[in-house]
Design an enzyme around this catalytic site. Structure first.
Site, PDB file in Angstrom:
ATOM      1  N   ILE A  71       0.890  -1.035  -0.083  1.00 51.30           N
ATOM      2  CA  ILE A  71      -0.148   0.125   0.075  1.00 51.30           C
ATOM      3  C   ILE A  71       0.759   1.359  -0.050  1.00 51.30           C
ATOM      4  O   ILE A  71       2.040   1.214   0.424  1.00 51.30           O
ATOM      5  CB  ILE A  71      -1.053  -0.094   1.207  1.00 51.30           C
ATOM      6  CG1 ILE A  71      -0.187  -0.194   2.642  1.00 51.30           C
ATOM      7  CG2 ILE A  71      -2.010  -1.001   1.029  1.00 51.30           C
ATOM      8  CD1 ILE A  71      -1.160  -0.218   4.026  1.00 51.30           C
ATOM      9  N   ASP A  72       0.351   2.296  -0.401  1.00 53.83           N
ATOM     10  CA  ASP A  72       1.095   3.590  -0.662  1.00 53.83           C
ATOM     11  C   ASP A  72       1.679   3.989   0.932  1.00 53.83           C
ATOM     12  O   ASP A  72       1.231   3.638   1.870  1.00 53.83           O
ATOM     13  CB  ASP A  72       0.541   4.805  -1.285  1.00 53.83           C
ATOM     14  CG  ASP A  72      -0.072   4.259  -2.824  1.00 53.83           C
ATOM     15  OD1 ASP A  72       0.344   3.702  -3.208  1.00 53.83           O
ATOM     16  OD2 ASP A  72      -0.934   5.076  -3.078  1.00 53.83           O
ATOM     17  N   LYS A  73       2.678   4.747   0.788  1.00 54.87           N
ATOM     18  CA  LYS A  73       3.324   5.423   1.775  1.00 54.87           C
ATOM     19  C   LYS A  73       2.465   5.823   2.629  1.00 54.87           C
ATOM     20  O   LYS A  73       2.517   6.016   3.977  1.00 54.87           O
ATOM     21  CB  LYS A  73       4.662   6.183   1.400  1.00 54.87           C
ATOM     22  CG  LYS A  73       5.224   7.007   2.344  1.00 54.87           C
ATOM     23  CD  LYS A  73       5.959   8.091   1.952  1.00 54.87           C
ATOM     24  CE  LYS A  73       6.444   8.971   3.102  1.00 54.87           C
ATOM     25  NZ  LYS A  73       7.644  10.071   2.717  1.00 54.87           N
ATOM     26  N   THR A  96      -0.725   5.790   2.680  1.00 53.17           N
ATOM     27  CA  THR A  96      -2.205   4.917   2.960  1.00 53.17           C
ATOM     28  C   THR A  96      -1.714   4.234   4.354  1.00 53.17           C
ATOM     29  O   THR A  96      -0.632   3.680   4.559  1.00 53.17           O
ATOM     30  CB  THR A  96      -2.466   4.165   1.938  1.00 53.17           C
ATOM     31  OG1 THR A  96      -2.558   4.909   0.747  1.00 53.17           O
ATOM     32  CG2 THR A  96      -3.561   3.277   2.076  1.00 53.17           C
ATOM     33  N   ARG A 104      -6.818   5.658  -5.981  1.00 57.19           N
ATOM     34  CA  ARG A 104      -6.679   7.062  -5.894  1.00 57.19           C
ATOM     35  C   ARG A 104      -7.121   7.655  -7.388  1.00 57.19           C
ATOM     36  O   ARG A 104      -7.573   8.839  -7.577  1.00 57.19           O
ATOM     37  CB  ARG A 104      -5.400   7.811  -5.535  1.00 57.19           C
ATOM     38  CG  ARG A 104      -5.031   7.191  -3.975  1.00 57.19           C
ATOM     39  CD  ARG A 104      -3.453   7.321  -3.795  1.00 57.19           C
ATOM     40  NE  ARG A 104      -2.910   8.659  -3.967  1.00 57.19           N
ATOM     41  CZ  ARG A 104      -1.690   8.954  -3.977  1.00 57.19           C
ATOM     42  NH1 ARG A 104      -0.678   7.818  -3.728  1.00 57.19           N
ATOM     43  NH2 ARG A 104      -1.206  10.297  -4.249  1.00 57.19           N
TER      44      ARG A 104
END
Length: 341
Positions: free
Chosen positions: A151-153, A155, A262
């Protein structure tokens, strides 16, 4: 055949995009690619094909001898070269579940999952190497031991990591299957600008690196990677006469592409609150909020996205494991502000 490539020093991927010409029709995929991309050896191309880094019209081809057809759109992604082995670091992590085969963590916002350009230390992998020692699976590569999804930094939320090769293979198969034949579930809570008129919907739109900015992802009409997001409105926010200022939306992934939620939500006109990459056009909306809420939105320094549900079959025992993560304090504070509009 022609091909183009672009590379950004901070971009983890080098992308080649090609179209099969008439004189290459019917030839082997690896032979055609090797003939037209002299910077890559045939052995390297075969390895990339077998590892799933080559797509034809958006679908993976893993057989080097696959015969190609005229007009096919081919994309090749070269993973970032491995520069150094990550080192164990004593970074605190929240462990939700752990056994001899896997570990489930609740990742805080701001923590990068694995080392990469600009983030060689201070990542979840560095923390896991300290916590797990030598038990992490190495199938994911030197810099991504045990990582089967990410998962994104910025998130927050749940992530499962393999500690054995058997677990890594089993988990990777489930994520590749996207839950079509098993209990895999991934659900995210997102606070978005505007309230969709429908209560639920599905976004089916291919994604690829943006040609304008290689650090971003964009929806593309042709080629790219197949991406599907199912969304459902949980709450709408705004004054009583018009509760359409923002919404709490649950997103469930059928695929797992970079920045998928996103980009998809922005694509339908509802970007995530706080998203500095895909929601900047909605910054002025904060100026029309009540003062107490405007302040909370401006102080929220990340995209409002939380991976709150993760379920899968234990890759060794077969037991279905299901985990839920409560909203972190910053997300909860922002949500509370909108609930008291």
């Amino acid at each position: 055949m022609s091909y183009t490539s672009e590379q950004n020093p901070t971009d983890p991927d080098l992308q080649y995009d090609l179209r099969i010409a008439a004189d290459d029709h019917g030839k082997r995929l690896d032979a055609v690619l090797a003939a037209h991309i002299p910077t890559l050896s045939r052995n390297r191309i075969q390895t990339l094909i077998k590892s799933g880094e080559v797509t034809v019209d958006g679908r993976k081809i893993v057989e080097p001898k696959h015969r190609v057809n005229e007009g096919w759109e081919i994309a090749i992604t070269l993973p970032e070269p491995v520069d150094a082995d990550p080192e164990a670091e004593a970074i605190p992590i929240t462990v939700v579940f752990e056994d001899a085969h896997l570990i489930v963590v609740d990742k805080p916002a701001g923590l990068v999952v694995h080392p990469g350009a600009g983030n060689w230390t201070g990542t979840l992998v560095n923390a896991l190497l300290h916590h797990c020692g030598d038990s992490l699976s190495g199938i994911g590569g030197v810099k991504r031991p045990g990582i089967v999804h990410r998962i994104d930094k910025d998130t927050s939320g749940l992530l499962v990591v393999a500690k054995s090769d058997e677990a890594h293979q089993g988990l990777a198969a489930q994520f590749a299957d996207h839950g079509k034949t098993g209990p895999l579930e991934r659900a995210y809570s997102a606070l978005v600008w505007g309230a969709p008129q429908s209560l639920k919907g599905t976004i089916n739109a291919n994604l690829a690196r943006s040609q304008a900015n290689r650090q971003k992802i964009a929806v593309v009409k042709t080629s790219g990677r197949h991406a599907v997001t199912h969304w459902q409105v949980k709450e709408r926010f705004g004054p009583a006469q018009d509760p359409s200022v923002a919404a709490l939306v649950e997103c469930r992934l059928e695929t797992g592409r970079t920045h998928q939620i996103r980009v998809h939500m922005a694509h339908i006109g509802h970007p995530l609150i706080g998203d500095q990459d895909y929601g900047t056009g909605f910054k002025t909306k904060a100026n029309r909020l009540p003062p107490h809420l405007k302040d909370r939105v401006e102080r929220f320094s990340r995209q409002a996205l939380h991976a709150g549900l993760l379920a899968f079959a234990h890759p060794v025992t077969g037991e279905t494991l299901r985990f839920e993560s409560p909203y972190p304090s910053d997300f909860n504070d922002l949500l509370s502000g909108f609930r008291h509009f």
